[in-house]
Design a protein around this motif. Structure first.
Motif, PDB file in Angstrom:
ATOM      1  N   ASP A 107      -7.947   7.774  11.941  1.00 18.72           N
ATOM      2  CA  ASP A 107      -9.232   8.536  11.497  1.00 18.72           C
ATOM      3  C   ASP A 107     -10.606   7.849  11.449  1.00 18.72           C
ATOM      4  O   ASP A 107     -11.512   7.921  11.892  1.00 18.72           O
ATOM      5  CB  ASP A 107      -9.117   9.504  10.218  1.00 18.72           C
ATOM      6  N   ARG A 108     -10.151   6.326  10.822  1.00 15.04           N
ATOM      7  CA  ARG A 108     -11.298   5.496  10.509  1.00 15.04           C
ATOM      8  C   ARG A 108     -11.489   4.459  11.723  1.00 15.04           C
ATOM      9  O   ARG A 108     -12.470   3.828  11.606  1.00 15.04           O
ATOM     10  CB  ARG A 108     -11.040   4.717   9.165  1.00 15.04           C
ATOM     11  N   GLY A 109     -10.602   4.429  12.579  1.00 11.47           N
ATOM     12  CA  GLY A 109     -10.498   3.416  13.653  1.00 11.47           C
ATOM     13  C   GLY A 109     -10.284   2.085  13.189  1.00 11.47           C
ATOM     14  O   GLY A 109     -10.921   1.089  13.847  1.00 11.47           O
ATOM     15  N   HIS A 110      -9.520   1.882  12.280  1.00 14.44           N
ATOM     16  CA  HIS A 110      -9.251   0.759  11.741  1.00 14.44           C
ATOM     17  C   HIS A 110      -7.838   0.257  11.930  1.00 14.44           C
ATOM     18  O   HIS A 110      -6.999   1.264  12.153  1.00 14.44           O
ATOM     19  CB  HIS A 110      -9.456   0.718  10.024  1.00 14.44           C
ATOM     20  N   LYS A 111      -7.524  -0.916  11.695  1.00 12.43           N
ATOM     21  CA  LYS A 111      -5.889  -1.405  11.866  1.00 12.43           C
ATOM     22  C   LYS A 111      -5.458  -0.975  10.526  1.00 12.43           C
ATOM     23  O   LYS A 111      -5.840  -0.791   9.303  1.00 12.43           O
ATOM     24  CB  LYS A 111      -6.051  -2.949  11.871  1.00 12.43           C
ATOM     25  N   LEU A 112      -4.059  -0.678  10.582  1.00  7.81           N
ATOM     26  CA  LEU A 112      -3.367  -0.265   9.376  1.00  7.81           C
ATOM     27  C   LEU A 112      -3.376  -1.265   8.356  1.00  7.81           C
ATOM     28  O   LEU A 112      -3.488  -0.746   7.286  1.00  7.81           O
ATOM     29  CB  LEU A 112      -1.678  -0.092  10.151  1.00  7.81           C
ATOM     30  N   ALA A 113      -3.252  -2.613   8.639  1.00  4.68           N
ATOM     31  CA  ALA A 113      -3.164  -3.427   7.592  1.00  4.68           C
ATOM     32  C   ALA A 113      -4.680  -3.539   6.753  1.00  4.68           C
ATOM     33  O   ALA A 113      -4.519  -3.788   5.837  1.00  4.68           O
ATOM     34  CB  ALA A 113      -2.895  -5.043   8.286  1.00  4.68           C
ATOM     35  N   ASP A 114      -5.717  -3.209   7.401  1.00  2.00           N
ATOM     36  CA  ASP A 114      -6.960  -3.130   6.867  1.00  2.00           C
ATOM     37  C   ASP A 114      -7.046  -2.122   5.782  1.00  2.00           C
ATOM     38  O   ASP A 114      -7.726  -2.228   4.790  1.00  2.00           O
ATOM     39  CB  ASP A 114      -8.214  -3.303   7.898  1.00  2.00           C
ATOM     40  N   VAL A 115      -6.418  -0.815   6.194  1.00  2.00           N
ATOM     41  CA  VAL A 115      -6.564   0.197   5.502  1.00  2.00           C
ATOM     42  C   VAL A 115      -5.867   0.084   4.172  1.00  2.00           C
ATOM     43  O   VAL A 115      -5.924   0.322   3.175  1.00  2.00           O
ATOM     44  CB  VAL A 115      -6.027   1.512   6.137  1.00  2.00           C
ATOM     45  N   ALA A 116      -4.665  -0.522   4.565  1.00  4.91           N
ATOM     46  CA  ALA A 116      -3.473  -1.063   3.532  1.00  4.91           C
ATOM     47  C   ALA A 116      -4.287  -1.958   2.448  1.00  4.91           C
ATOM     48  O   ALA A 116      -4.168  -1.667   1.066  1.00  4.91           O
ATOM     49  CB  ALA A 116      -2.153  -1.663   3.996  1.00  4.91           C
ATOM     50  N   GLU A 117      -5.049  -2.924   2.931  1.00  6.40           N
ATOM     51  CA  GLU A 117      -5.578  -3.749   1.999  1.00  6.40           C
ATOM     52  C   GLU A 117      -6.719  -3.007   1.108  1.00  6.40           C
ATOM     53  O   GLU A 117      -6.875  -3.415   0.080  1.00  6.40           O
ATOM     54  CB  GLU A 117      -6.449  -5.009   2.989  1.00  6.40           C
ATOM     55  N   ARG A 118      -7.452  -2.007   1.783  1.00 12.33           N
ATOM     56  CA  ARG A 118      -8.344  -1.311   1.049  1.00 12.33           C
ATOM     57  C   ARG A 118      -7.748  -0.500  -0.243  1.00 12.33           C
ATOM     58  O   ARG A 118      -8.297  -0.442  -1.246  1.00 12.33           O
ATOM     59  CB  ARG A 118      -9.074  -0.547   1.761  1.00 12.33           C
ATOM     60  N   ILE A 119      -6.727  -0.056   0.173  1.00  7.87           N
ATOM     61  CA  ILE A 119      -5.982   0.756  -0.781  1.00  7.87           C
ATOM     62  C   ILE A 119      -5.595  -0.204  -2.152  1.00  7.87           C
ATOM     63  O   ILE A 119      -5.830   0.275  -3.302  1.00  7.87           O
ATOM     64  CB  ILE A 119      -4.673   1.483  -0.171  1.00  7.87           C
ATOM     65  N   ILE A 120      -4.970  -1.156  -1.520  1.00  5.64           N
ATOM     66  CA  ILE A 120      -4.712  -2.268  -2.510  1.00  5.64           C
ATOM     67  C   ILE A 120      -5.795  -2.647  -3.596  1.00  5.64           C
ATOM     68  O   ILE A 120      -5.656  -2.728  -4.772  1.00  5.64           O
ATOM     69  CB  ILE A 120      -4.135  -3.495  -2.118  1.00  5.64           C
ATOM     70  N   GLU A 121      -7.174  -2.735  -3.031  1.00  2.46           N
ATOM     71  CA  GLU A 121      -8.412  -3.341  -3.542  1.00  2.46           C
ATOM     72  C   GLU A 121      -8.710  -2.187  -4.358  1.00  2.46           C
ATOM     73  O   GLU A 121      -9.119  -2.462  -5.589  1.00  2.46           O
ATOM     74  CB  GLU A 121      -9.366  -3.711  -2.416  1.00  2.46           C
TER      75      GLU A 121
ATOM     76  N   HIS B 118       0.823   8.725   6.150  1.00  4.46           N
ATOM     77  CA  HIS B 118      -0.583   9.062   5.501  1.00  4.46           C
ATOM     78  C   HIS B 118      -1.595   7.785   5.819  1.00  4.46           C
ATOM     79  O   HIS B 118      -2.611   7.896   6.378  1.00  4.46           O
ATOM     80  CB  HIS B 118      -0.596   9.222   3.995  1.00  4.46           C
ATOM     81  N   LEU B 119      -0.679   6.802   5.814  1.00  4.01           N
ATOM     82  CA  LEU B 119      -1.711   5.177   6.236  1.00  4.01           C
ATOM     83  C   LEU B 119      -1.885   5.384   7.658  1.00  4.01           C
ATOM     84  O   LEU B 119      -3.219   4.888   7.772  1.00  4.01           O
ATOM     85  CB  LEU B 119      -0.618   4.057   5.855  1.00  4.01           C
ATOM     86  N   ARG B 120      -1.206   5.743   8.335  1.00  3.95           N
ATOM     87  CA  ARG B 120      -1.270   5.629  10.013  1.00  3.95           C
ATOM     88  C   ARG B 120      -2.544   6.583  10.093  1.00  3.95           C
ATOM     89  O   ARG B 120      -3.292   6.241  10.861  1.00  3.95           O
ATOM     90  CB  ARG B 120       0.062   5.976  10.696  1.00  3.95           C
TER      91      ARG B 120
ATOM     92  N   ALA C  85       0.974  -1.199  -0.059  1.00  2.00           N
ATOM     93  CA  ALA C  85      -0.163  -0.136  -0.033  1.00  2.00           C
ATOM     94  C   ALA C  85       0.889   1.159   0.038  1.00  2.00           C
ATOM     95  O   ALA C  85       0.482   2.134  -0.662  1.00  2.00           O
ATOM     96  CB  ALA C  85      -1.031  -0.043   1.150  1.00  2.00           C
ATOM     97  N   LYS C  86       1.935   1.255   0.885  1.00  3.42           N
ATOM     98  CA  LYS C  86       2.847   2.490   0.875  1.00  3.42           C
ATOM     99  C   LYS C  86       3.473   2.423  -0.569  1.00  3.42           C
ATOM    100  O   LYS C  86       3.484   3.891  -1.012  1.00  3.42           O
ATOM    101  CB  LYS C  86       4.031   2.305   1.797  1.00  3.42           C
ATOM    102  N   GLY C  87       3.665   1.442  -1.097  1.00  2.00           N
ATOM    103  CA  GLY C  87       4.471   1.615  -2.546  1.00  2.00           C
ATOM    104  C   GLY C  87       3.389   2.271  -3.578  1.00  2.00           C
ATOM    105  O   GLY C  87       3.634   3.012  -4.419  1.00  2.00           O
ATOM    106  N   ILE C  88       1.915   1.841  -3.384  1.00  2.00           N
ATOM    107  CA  ILE C  88       1.070   2.540  -4.093  1.00  2.00           C
ATOM    108  C   ILE C  88       1.075   4.057  -3.838  1.00  2.00           C
ATOM    109  O   ILE C  88       0.916   4.814  -4.808  1.00  2.00           O
ATOM    110  CB  ILE C  88      -0.101   1.889  -3.796  1.00  2.00           C
ATOM    111  N   LEU C  89       0.878   4.435  -2.809  1.00  2.00           N
ATOM    112  CA  LEU C  89       0.871   5.928  -2.445  1.00  2.00           C
ATOM    113  C   LEU C  89       2.108   6.711  -2.811  1.00  2.00           C
ATOM    114  O   LEU C  89       1.912   7.716  -3.343  1.00  2.00           O
ATOM    115  CB  LEU C  89       0.641   5.984  -0.966  1.00  2.00           C
ATOM    116  N   MET C  90       3.176   6.062  -2.792  1.00  2.00           N
ATOM    117  CA  MET C  90       4.335   6.654  -3.245  1.00  2.00           C
ATOM    118  C   MET C  90       4.215   6.888  -4.760  1.00  2.00           C
ATOM    119  O   MET C  90       4.551   7.908  -5.411  1.00  2.00           O
ATOM    120  CB  MET C  90       5.684   5.784  -2.790  1.00  2.00           C
ATOM    121  N   GLU C  91       3.821   5.931  -5.393  1.00  2.00           N
ATOM    122  CA  GLU C  91       3.823   6.097  -6.898  1.00  2.00           C
ATOM    123  C   GLU C  91       2.608   6.696  -7.544  1.00  2.00           C
ATOM    124  O   GLU C  91       3.007   7.704  -8.297  1.00  2.00           O
ATOM    125  CB  GLU C  91       3.516   4.521  -7.333  1.00  2.00           C
TER     126      GLU C  91
END
Length: 183
Positions: free
Chosen positions: A160-174, A153-155, A135-141
């Motif tokens: 802000d959403r009260g989610h785990k970092l990995a769950d937000v990362a998964e959503r960015i990838i999706e 940004h991920l953190r 997900a960081k790679g996607i945001l960087m690109e």
């Protein structure tokens, strides 16, 4: 056959025998129904079939399993341990050995269960880290962020959403997969 002896010894030791089976093919259903603390198998030499049923039980509904066998050959012993058997006792069942054997089987089972849980935890942490890196790679690109800013940004999104970092990362990838052009 030693089954009546084992049952009597267990009862005398204060254990409750919840069921006795003639065939290993029934083991899975009976364990589901009766939920015993320990499964005991009495066999001259456990057949491949019996071991397959024990392995299936170990995968779906793990319990400490004790095998009393007459065959001391290494191959059945090794196959039994691979099938998830906690204790394999060869030759001669003395009543005074029954309680310590059950205690060892239960302790070994608990230890294996703890190790499996640690392994699953480590694998899940590794998987989460890989997802976050992607997900960081996607945001960087996509957003031209530095690695540090992408992580920040991920953190922030996660907090802000009260989610785990990995769950937000998964959503960015999706989201990236959904936005990728077809063809």
């Amino acid at each position: 056959h030693r089954v009546p002896l084992i049952r009597d010894d267990l009862t005398r030791l204060g254990y409750v025998v919840v069921g006795v089976l003639d065939s290993a093919t029934l083991i899975h259903d009976c364990v589901l129904q009766l939920a015993p603390d320990v499964v005991i198998v009495d066999s001259e030499s456990p057949s491949r079939d019996t071991l397959e049923h024990l392995a299936a039980l170990s995968a779906s509904n793990p319990r400490p399993v004790v095998v009393f066998a007459e065959d001391g050959a290494e191959d059945p012993l090794r196959r039994a341990l691979q099938a998830g058997v906690s204790a394999y006792v060869v030759a001669g069942l003395q009543p005074q050995r029954l309680a310590p054997v059950l205690q060892v089987a239960i302790a070994r089972f608990e230890q294996d269960k703890a190790l499996r849980a640690q392994l699953e935890d480590a694998q899940s942490q590794l998987s989460a880290r890989k997802t976050i890196e992607r997900a960081k790679g996607i945001l960087m690109e996509q957003a031209g962020l530095s690695e540090e800013n992408a992580h920040r940004h991920l953190r922030k999104l996660a907090m802000d959403r009260g989610h785990k970092l990995a769950d937000v990362a998964e959503r960015i990838i999706e989201a990236r997969e959904l936005l990728r052009p077809m063809g």
